[in-house]
Write an enzyme that holds these catalytic residues in place. Structure first.
Site, PDB file in Angstrom:
ATOM      1  N   HIS A 284      52.104  63.512  33.705  1.00 48.40           N
ATOM      2  CA  HIS A 284      50.881  63.431  34.157  1.00 48.40           C
ATOM      3  C   HIS A 284      50.121  64.743  34.041  1.00 48.40           C
ATOM      4  O   HIS A 284      50.359  65.681  33.940  1.00 48.40           O
ATOM      5  CB  HIS A 284      50.943  62.995  35.720  1.00 48.40           C
ATOM      6  CG  HIS A 284      49.511  62.681  36.402  1.00 48.40           C
ATOM      7  ND1 HIS A 284      48.714  63.567  36.701  1.00 48.40           N
ATOM      8  CD2 HIS A 284      48.955  61.554  36.819  1.00 48.40           C
ATOM      9  CE1 HIS A 284      47.338  62.922  37.227  1.00 48.40           C
ATOM     10  NE2 HIS A 284      47.941  61.686  37.167  1.00 48.40           N
TER      11      HIS A 284
ATOM     12  N   CYS B 287      45.971  59.572  32.913  1.00 52.00           N
ATOM     13  CA  CYS B 287      46.046  60.886  32.786  1.00 52.00           C
ATOM     14  C   CYS B 287      47.443  61.374  32.155  1.00 52.00           C
ATOM     15  O   CYS B 287      48.229  62.309  32.629  1.00 52.00           O
ATOM     16  CB  CYS B 287      46.203  61.324  34.450  1.00 52.00           C
ATOM     17  SG  CYS B 287      44.495  61.139  35.056  1.00 52.00           S
TER      18      CYS B 287
ATOM     19  N   GLN C 276      55.402  59.648  42.003  1.00 53.35           N
ATOM     20  CA  GLN C 276      55.680  58.248  41.893  1.00 53.35           C
ATOM     21  C   GLN C 276      57.048  58.206  42.439  1.00 53.35           C
ATOM     22  O   GLN C 276      57.493  57.191  43.233  1.00 53.35           O
ATOM     23  CB  GLN C 276      55.594  57.706  40.612  1.00 53.35           C
ATOM     24  CG  GLN C 276      54.425  57.559  39.824  1.00 53.35           C
ATOM     25  CD  GLN C 276      53.448  56.706  40.477  1.00 53.35           C
ATOM     26  OE1 GLN C 276      53.754  55.831  41.112  1.00 53.35           O
ATOM     27  NE2 GLN C 276      52.169  57.157  40.365  1.00 53.35           N
TER      28      GLN C 276
ATOM     29  N   LYS D  89      49.938  57.575  47.628  1.00 57.07           N
ATOM     30  CA  LYS D  89      50.805  56.468  46.815  1.00 57.07           C
ATOM     31  C   LYS D  89      51.901  55.815  47.580  1.00 57.07           C
ATOM     32  O   LYS D  89      52.570  54.860  47.265  1.00 57.07           O
ATOM     33  CB  LYS D  89      51.667  57.508  45.901  1.00 57.07           C
ATOM     34  CG  LYS D  89      50.804  58.540  44.997  1.00 57.07           C
ATOM     35  CD  LYS D  89      50.110  57.934  43.684  1.00 57.07           C
ATOM     36  CE  LYS D  89      49.696  58.709  42.895  1.00 57.07           C
ATOM     37  NZ  LYS D  89      48.791  58.530  41.902  1.00 57.07           N
TER      38      LYS D  89
ATOM     39  N   ASP E 202      57.603  66.482  39.802  1.00 55.45           N
ATOM     40  CA  ASP E 202      56.406  65.814  40.102  1.00 55.45           C
ATOM     41  C   ASP E 202      57.091  64.503  40.747  1.00 55.45           C
ATOM     42  O   ASP E 202      57.511  63.719  40.102  1.00 55.45           O
ATOM     43  CB  ASP E 202      55.573  65.736  38.948  1.00 55.45           C
ATOM     44  CG  ASP E 202      54.448  64.722  39.357  1.00 55.45           C
ATOM     45  OD1 ASP E 202      54.429  64.129  40.129  1.00 55.45           O
ATOM     46  OD2 ASP E 202      53.673  64.570  38.186  1.00 55.45           O
TER      47      ASP E 202
HETATM   48  N1  PMP Z   1      51.917  62.912  38.996  1.00 53.74           N
HETATM   49  C1  PMP Z   1      52.007  61.558  38.897  1.00 53.74           C
HETATM   50  C2  PMP Z   1      53.070  61.215  38.258  1.00 53.74           C
HETATM   51  C3  PMP Z   1      51.030  60.668  39.489  1.00 53.74           C
HETATM   52  O1  PMP Z   1      51.227  59.420  39.267  1.00 53.74           O
HETATM   53  C4  PMP Z   1      49.845  61.249  40.015  1.00 53.74           C
HETATM   54  C5  PMP Z   1      48.759  60.455  40.563  1.00 53.74           C
HETATM   55  N2  PMP Z   1      48.304  59.564  39.676  1.00 53.74           N
HETATM   56  C6  PMP Z   1      49.732  62.473  39.980  1.00 53.74           C
HETATM   57  C7  PMP Z   1      50.894  63.468  39.491  1.00 53.74           C
HETATM   58  C8  PMP Z   1      48.834  63.326  40.811  1.00 53.74           C
HETATM   59  O2  PMP Z   1      48.587  62.871  42.178  1.00 53.74           O
HETATM   60  P1  PMP Z   1      47.435  63.358  42.991  1.00 53.74           P
HETATM   61  O3  PMP Z   1      46.366  62.838  42.303  1.00 53.74           O
HETATM   62  O4  PMP Z   1      47.572  62.595  44.403  1.00 53.74           O
HETATM   63  O5  PMP Z   1      47.302  64.976  43.072  1.00 53.74           O
END
Ligand code: PMP
Length: 427
Positions: free
Chosen positions: A141, A385, A222, A245, A219
């Site tokens: 991401h 993203c 998920q 999430k 990270d």
């Molecule tokens: N990493 C992953 C794999 C995600 O799915 C997300 C959220 N789409 C993020 C990072 C970023 O998370 P947040 O927007 O809650 O900071």
């Protein structure tokens, strides 16, 4: 663990847990699922972006603001005592969710993005220099790419990438060549949001440990939401995740870090609550986790995150996972019957979390998403993203249905029916 005030003991967080996994019964806990959108019952399949919130969490937030709202760690009065107790109890609860044994290793953040930025800024600045290497994967991401790019730009470090194969798995044969004595940090996703791949992080961590003394960050945006996580068993150094999430509020998350690393890291931001002593020319820092929590924190969010973990902990995790996998398998099978569909990510539903990304030859993902929305079906379209993943497959965007434990086969059927409309319109 301090005892909660008597009135909280009978408060909403302690409400009765569902006895066994029953999806209809669980759905009743989520008010947002029971609404009509554009004249159709809502089918919510955008859970990788954010999940809906159960009444247990909403009640705790309301209870907090109605009864206990005060600043934490400061006031010598009853409300501040209650707020502080609930806030620190939530830290222990959330730390427990990821298997952390010392809750002071859990720093409250705004979410995964904030946690990764914290490590890149606070740890990176003292440990990454010119010519050093940062290992990422193209599956990441943007939250786990851009902070490292910023660090590399500042320090002159070099970013290296683990590539993926066409099934969305890391090409592990490359790992040996990608790791070197210059590797300072390896930052990878536990589970991909763009493809759903459950990554073999434990194997990778073992290989990183054998080859380098690099620090490993996962990270877990998920991962923490879908898998059982034990940061110590995973053997990582940092694990970043987000409450929203996994049934919790937005704007709050956790960064877990090994105590010895956190202790020697410089603060991320300066301000109230993160100091021990302030003098004219310099200051000394509070110990962790407060050292990294400058300013008034998201108190209600943290308490709401604790309530979300309490809610999830009362559910039979294995059955939730099995249900999610069964649903993903069912959805993939049904989707495969559509003309011109291309499904991305691991072919085996067991190898992915709730995410099913796809394209249709007939229509752009944004058109797909708009048309199914008119039928009450919420999915996401775009690059998620994860532009490096889109580039790998040579597509600008995908449509993405993402399932959570409260989804049903009927939700998958409604999606497939709505996609049938897309094919008719664009056919
Ligand atoms: N990493 C992953 C794999 C995600 O799915 C997300 C959220 N789409 C993020 C990072 C970023 O998370 P947040 O927007 O809650 O900071």
């Amino acid at each position: 663990m301090p005892t909660l005030p008597a009135d909280l003991d009978s408060g909403p967080r302690r409400g009765p847990a569902p006895a066994a996994f029953d999806v209809e019964r669980l759905r009743a806990d989520f008010p947002a699922l029971h609404q009509e959108v554009h004249g159709h019952p809502l089918v919510y399949l955008d859970n990788a972006a954010t999940t809906q919130k159960p009444t247990a969490v909403l009640d705790v937030l309301r209870h907090y603001y109605e009864r206990d709202n005060a600043n934490v760690h400061r006031g010598i009065h009853e409300l501040s005592r209650r707020a502080t107790e609930e806030y620190e109890a939530a830290r222990r609860t959330v730390a427990g969710w990821i298997g952390a044994t010392d809750s002071s290793e859990l720093i409250w953040t705004r979410g995964t993005t904030d946690g990764i930025n914290l490590v890149a800024a606070a740890w990176g600045v003292d440990h990454v220099g010119e010519g050093d290497e940062i290992l990422l994967s193209i599956l990441e991401h943007h939250s786990n790419l851009v902070p490292w790019q910023l660090l590399a730009r500042r320090t002159g470090a070099r970013i290296r990438y683990l590539e993926i194969d066409d099934d969305g798995g890391w090409i592990l044969d490359d790992l040996g060549d990608l790791l070197s004595s210059r590797t300072r940090i390896v930052a990878l996703s536990h589970v991909s949001n763009a493809l759903g791949t459950i990554n073999p992080v434990q194997d990778v961590v073992a290989r990183v440990r054998e080859a380098t003394d690099a620090v490993v960050l996962l990270d877990g945006a998920q991962g923490a939401a879908h898998l059982e996580v034990d940061v110590n068993a995973l053997g990582v150094d940092f694990y970043a995740f987000s409450a929203h999430k996994m049934c919790g509020p937005t704007g709050i998350g956790g960064l877990w870090g090994r105590r010895e690393l956190l202790d020697e890291m410089a603060p991320y931001q300066g301000g109230g609550e993160m100091i021990s002593l302030v003098e004219r020319d310099s200051s000394t820092w509070a110990s962790v986790p407060q050292k990294f929590e400058a300013g008034t924190p998201n108190i209600a969010g943290a308490i709401g995150f604790g309530a979300a973990v309490d809610y999830l902990s009362a559910l039979p995790h294995d059955q939730l996972l099995a249900h999610e996998r069964e649903l993903v398998g069912y959805a993939m099978e049904r989707l495969r019957s559509l003309e011109g569909i291309r499904i991305f990510g691991p072919p085996d539903p067991e190898a992915r979390s709730g995410v099913v990304p796809f394209t249709l030859d007939a229509a752009h993902p944004h058109d797909i998403s708009t048309i199914v929305d008119a039928k009450g079906v919420a999915i996401r379209a775009g690059h998620h993203c994860a532009q490096l993943v889109m580039q790998h497959y040579g597509v600008p965007a995908t449509a993405r249905a993402s399932f959570y434990f409260y989804n049903t086969r009927d939700d998958a059927d409604r999606l497939v029916d709505a996609l049938g409309d897309v094919l008719e319109i664009f056919g």
